[in-house]
Motif scaffolding. Structure first.
Motif, PDB file in Angstrom:
ATOM      1  N   ALA A 240       0.830  -1.208   0.000  1.00  0.00           N
ATOM      2  CA  ALA A 240       0.000   0.000   0.000  1.00  0.00           C
ATOM      3  C   ALA A 240       0.863   1.257   0.000  1.00  0.00           C
ATOM      4  O   ALA A 240       0.526   2.261  -0.644  1.00  0.00           O
ATOM      5  N   LEU A 241       1.992   1.197   0.699  1.00  0.00           N
ATOM      6  CA  LEU A 241       2.894   2.347   0.743  1.00  0.00           C
ATOM      7  C   LEU A 241       3.511   2.618  -0.624  1.00  0.00           C
ATOM      8  O   LEU A 241       3.597   3.780  -1.058  1.00  0.00           O
ATOM      9  N   VAL A 242       3.937   1.579  -1.303  1.00  0.00           N
ATOM     10  CA  VAL A 242       4.524   1.751  -2.637  1.00  0.00           C
ATOM     11  C   VAL A 242       3.502   2.393  -3.572  1.00  0.00           C
ATOM     12  O   VAL A 242       3.817   3.336  -4.318  1.00  0.00           O
ATOM     13  N   ARG A 243       2.282   1.899  -3.514  1.00  0.00           N
ATOM     14  CA  ARG A 243       1.229   2.450  -4.374  1.00  0.00           C
ATOM     15  C   ARG A 243       0.941   3.911  -4.008  1.00  0.00           C
ATOM     16  O   ARG A 243       0.773   4.761  -4.883  1.00  0.00           O
ATOM     17  N   ALA A 244       0.899   4.187  -2.715  1.00  0.00           N
ATOM     18  CA  ALA A 244       0.623   5.559  -2.257  1.00  0.00           C
ATOM     19  C   ALA A 244       1.731   6.509  -2.682  1.00  0.00           C
ATOM     20  O   ALA A 244       1.459   7.649  -3.090  1.00  0.00           O
ATOM     21  N   PHE A 245       2.984   6.047  -2.609  1.00  0.00           N
ATOM     22  CA  PHE A 245       4.102   6.872  -3.052  1.00  0.00           C
ATOM     23  C   PHE A 245       3.945   7.251  -4.519  1.00  0.00           C
ATOM     24  O   PHE A 245       4.143   8.411  -4.910  1.00  0.00           O
ATOM     25  N   LYS A 246       3.594   6.274  -5.326  1.00  0.00           N
ATOM     26  CA  LYS A 246       3.464   6.524  -6.763  1.00  0.00           C
ATOM     27  C   LYS A 246       2.341   7.517  -7.057  1.00  0.00           C
ATOM     28  O   LYS A 246       2.509   8.455  -7.857  1.00  0.00           O
ATOM     29  N   LEU A 251       1.202  13.342  -8.491  1.00  0.00           N
ATOM     30  CA  LEU A 251       0.540  14.626  -8.219  1.00  0.00           C
ATOM     31  C   LEU A 251       1.528  15.702  -7.767  1.00  0.00           C
ATOM     32  O   LEU A 251       1.137  16.795  -7.372  1.00  0.00           O
ATOM     33  N   LYS A 252       2.829  15.358  -7.798  1.00  0.00           N
ATOM     34  CA  LYS A 252       3.897  16.268  -7.381  1.00  0.00           C
ATOM     35  C   LYS A 252       3.758  16.686  -5.916  1.00  0.00           C
ATOM     36  O   LYS A 252       4.033  17.822  -5.533  1.00  0.00           O
ATOM     37  N   MET A 253       3.328  15.724  -5.098  1.00  0.00           N
ATOM     38  CA  MET A 253       3.280  15.937  -3.660  1.00  0.00           C
ATOM     39  C   MET A 253       4.588  15.455  -3.040  1.00  0.00           C
ATOM     40  O   MET A 253       5.400  14.813  -3.713  1.00  0.00           O
ATOM     41  N   ASN A 254       4.793  15.753  -1.765  1.00  0.00           N
ATOM     42  CA  ASN A 254       5.988  15.316  -1.041  1.00  0.00           C
ATOM     43  C   ASN A 254       5.605  14.173  -0.106  1.00  0.00           C
ATOM     44  O   ASN A 254       5.079  14.413   0.984  1.00  0.00           O
ATOM     45  N   PRO A 255       5.833  12.918  -0.501  1.00  0.00           N
ATOM     46  CA  PRO A 255       5.419  11.779   0.324  1.00  0.00           C
ATOM     47  C   PRO A 255       6.475  11.378   1.366  1.00  0.00           C
ATOM     48  O   PRO A 255       7.666  11.271   1.059  1.00  0.00           O
ATOM     49  N   TYR A 256       5.999  11.155   2.595  1.00  0.00           N
ATOM     50  CA  TYR A 256       6.842  10.654   3.682  1.00  0.00           C
ATOM     51  C   TYR A 256       6.226   9.349   4.174  1.00  0.00           C
ATOM     52  O   TYR A 256       5.096   9.011   3.824  1.00  0.00           O
ATOM     53  N   ALA A 257       6.964   8.603   5.012  1.00  0.00           N
ATOM     54  CA  ALA A 257       6.444   7.310   5.445  1.00  0.00           C
ATOM     55  C   ALA A 257       6.888   6.959   6.862  1.00  0.00           C
ATOM     56  O   ALA A 257       7.938   7.408   7.340  1.00  0.00           O
ATOM     57  N   VAL A 321       7.586   9.719 -10.506  1.00  0.00           N
ATOM     58  CA  VAL A 321       7.997  11.040 -10.023  1.00  0.00           C
ATOM     59  C   VAL A 321       7.997  12.018 -11.196  1.00  0.00           C
ATOM     60  O   VAL A 321       8.818  11.905 -12.110  1.00  0.00           O
ATOM     61  N   LYS A 322       7.091  12.972 -11.169  1.00  0.00           N
ATOM     62  CA  LYS A 322       6.930  13.900 -12.284  1.00  0.00           C
ATOM     63  C   LYS A 322       7.803  15.145 -12.163  1.00  0.00           C
ATOM     64  O   LYS A 322       8.088  15.799 -13.160  1.00  0.00           O
ATOM     65  N   GLN A 343      20.443   7.590 -14.933  1.00  0.00           N
ATOM     66  CA  GLN A 343      20.718   8.817 -15.659  1.00  0.00           C
ATOM     67  C   GLN A 343      19.753   9.913 -15.225  1.00  0.00           C
ATOM     68  O   GLN A 343      18.543   9.726 -15.221  1.00  0.00           O
ATOM     69  N   LYS A 344      20.290  11.056 -14.845  1.00  0.00           N
ATOM     70  CA  LYS A 344      19.444  12.179 -14.454  1.00  0.00           C
ATOM     71  C   LYS A 344      18.805  12.806 -15.693  1.00  0.00           C
ATOM     72  O   LYS A 344      19.402  12.854 -16.755  1.00  0.00           O
ATOM     73  N   GLU A 345      17.576  13.287 -15.507  1.00  0.00           N
ATOM     74  CA  GLU A 345      16.868  13.916 -16.617  1.00  0.00           C
ATOM     75  C   GLU A 345      17.478  15.263 -16.959  1.00  0.00           C
ATOM     76  O   GLU A 345      17.713  15.591 -18.109  1.00  0.00           O
ATOM     77  N   ASN A 346      17.715  16.063 -15.954  1.00  0.00           N
ATOM     78  CA  ASN A 346      18.308  17.390 -16.155  1.00  0.00           C
ATOM     79  C   ASN A 346      19.260  17.665 -15.004  1.00  0.00           C
ATOM     80  O   ASN A 346      18.906  17.487 -13.855  1.00  0.00           O
ATOM     81  N   GLU A 347      20.462  18.071 -15.317  1.00  0.00           N
ATOM     82  CA  GLU A 347      21.404  18.427 -14.260  1.00  0.00           C
ATOM     83  C   GLU A 347      20.995  19.787 -13.703  1.00  0.00           C
ATOM     84  O   GLU A 347      21.017  20.795 -14.401  1.00  0.00           O
TER      85      GLU A 347
END
Length: 508
Positions: A240-246, A251-257, A321-322, A343-347
């Protein structure tokens, strides 16, 4: 004025309109809206009264609720009730109005069997589900001991006013506290919400017997961008945590656990270790790190097969992660924690960088304690520490870090690295914690900038965090002052807020 009140108090449009109208002495006539919705809400409201009164009458149900630890205040606040073995809800409703069979069935409180309308819930503890506006839109019924019919928890079915995917238990009761604290705690069940509420934790909600949904998180996002998932530590809880993180990351929220381990749930933890629960919520861990750490605990990532499993998990998390900056931050963590490279998307370009490179690789999404740890690490590896230049402990939240600073400041003049190490080593607790900080210090510094300058930069960041917290506190006080129409105090607080804003502007 409208936008000012809406932004300062974090209210939605209807709430802001109602508040300003009340302040101006204007009565707003409520639009009755859909008559079906109104009728079902009326039925639910009366049902709440009925169940609440039935709980008072039934000694067995009352004892069960008391044994579960629910206080009289919580029972009243959440409107907890009891559907008896032989419910008389239909008769009770009939004493107030004549509702058609169609409305009774649409309410979800009744079913039709062989042409006879009967109550759906019986011999269950009833928890009303309120909308964000405070209207009772449905119920959760918890089975009583000895009742073997049906599931342990039974929710109202989908109705014109109730959709499980859109609502959370406790959403109405928690909304103000979520705004004030700028974080929502999402747990697994209604009893955990009530238990937490009784212990002073009021920014907490729970899904309604189903998996967390995007719609539920969007509802939270209207109040805060920060969400702490506090699920069970079993296999289902981890999934459930993995799904909630995704969902939160999309939604570009900051998830903690966090989880209640070694206890079975939040309720048990609060009963036995209240302070531990508070600490977990205050010193929260990013969900990405929490999931990764839990996954690799029993893995040998030197084995190719287990390394590949970890990579697959990490990749599935990163795909959700958007925000590119946040994604880069997680990629940095993967490299540091598991030695897995992506590989990072943008440095990203750090505003503190000069022509020779970046000054400090600070985390992008951080808790207050992250920068505190960086600052203490820099102190511990400095060749010399000038006591007069050490940051004030007021800018720190961790009691352990404050203890270190106080210990250092009790000395005079200048301390060498060896003297500082001996000083810290005298305290066994501090020794164990800060040995780890020293070990990882090379990951947070750069030789291209003097340590003294890095300390100044880190101290400025801590000050910024401190004053941002002050800023939020003052905004909350302004909202409270306006609520009681204390114009004098409100104006005074606005002056303080402007001063804080000025300080923050200078720190930038």
């Amino acid at each position: 004025m409208f936008n000012f009140v809406q932004n300062i108090e974090n209210l939605d449009f209807p709430e802001t309109l109602e508040k300003l109208a009340k302040m101006a002495g204007i009565e707003i006539k409520q639009y009755s809206g859909n008559s079906t919705f109104k009728t079902i809400e009326d039925i639910n409201y009366l049902a709440t009264q009925y169940y609440y009164n039935e709980l008072k009458k039934d000694k067995t149900a009352s004892k069960y609720v008391q044994d579960r630890g629910f206080t009289k205040e919580s029972i009243k606040t959440f409107g907890i009730g009891y559907a008896p073995r032989r419910p008389q809800l239909l008769k009770f409703l009939g004493r107030h109005a004549k509702y058609s069979k169609t409305f009774l069935l649409q309410s979800g409180l009744f079913v039709e069997k062989e042409g006879v309308v009967k109550e759906k819930f019986y011999d269950r503890i009833m928890f009303p589900i309120r909308s964000k506006r405070g209207k009772v839109i449905g119920f959760t019924g918890r089975i009583m001991p000895g009742n073997d019919w049906g599931p342990k928890y039974m929710n109202s079915p989908e109705t014109p006013v109730f959709h499980k995917k859109d609502n959370l238990f406790g959403q109405y009761e928690a909304r103000q506290e979520i705004r004030k604290l700028d974080i929502a705690i999402v747990c697994e069940g209604s009893t955990d919400v009530i238990s937490a509420y009784q212990h002073g934790v009021k920014n907490i909600v729970a899904p309604l017997g189903t998996s967390l949904t995007t719609e539920q998180l969007e509802s939270i996002k209207g109040l805060t961008n920060n969400v702490l998932f506090f699920f069970d530590s079993d296999t289902a809880g981890k999934a459930a945590l993995v799904r909630a993180f995704k969902l939160a990351s999309e939604l570009k929220m900051n998830p903690y656990a966090a989880n209640a381990s070694p206890y079975k749930d939040i309720d048990e933890m609060l009963q036995k270790e209240h302070d531990k629960f508070v600490k977990l919520t205050e010193e929260r861990i990013e969900a990405f790190s929490f999931i990764l750490k839990d996954f690799i605990t029993d893995k040998d990532i030197n084995k190719l097969s287990e390394m590949e499993e970890t990579r697959k998990l990490a990749n599935s998390l990163l795909e959700s992660v958007k925000d590119p900056i946040t994604k880069n931050h997680y990629i940095d963590k993967l490299s540091r924690i598991a030695n897995i490279e992506f590989q990072k998307e943008n440095e990203r370009k750090d505003s503190r960088a000069n022509s020779e490179g970046q000054l400090i690789q600070f985390p992008v999404k951080f808790g207050t304690s992250s920068f505190e740890g960086v600052y203490i690490s820099l102190l511990l590896i400095s060749p010399q520490v000038d006591i007069s230049k050490v940051a004030d402990e007021v800018f720190f939240t961790s009691e352990t870090n404050k203890k270190v600073l106080k210990l250092i400041k009790e000395s005079k003049g200048v301390l060498s690295r060896e003297e500082l190490s001996r000083l810290i080593s005298q305290d066994e607790e501090l020794k164990n914690i800060y040995e780890d900080l020293i070990f990882n210090a090379d990951k947070i510094i750069t030789e291209k900038v003097p340590l003294e300058d890095q300390l100044v930069l880190c101290e400025n960041k801590l000050k910024k965090l401190f004053f941002e917290k002050k800023q939020n506190e003052i905004r909350t006080k302004i909202a409270l002052a306006e609520e009681v129409e204390d114009a004098v105090n409100s104006e005074k607080l606005l002056v303080e807020l402007l001063e804080i804003n000025k300080i923050l502007k200078e720190l930038k």
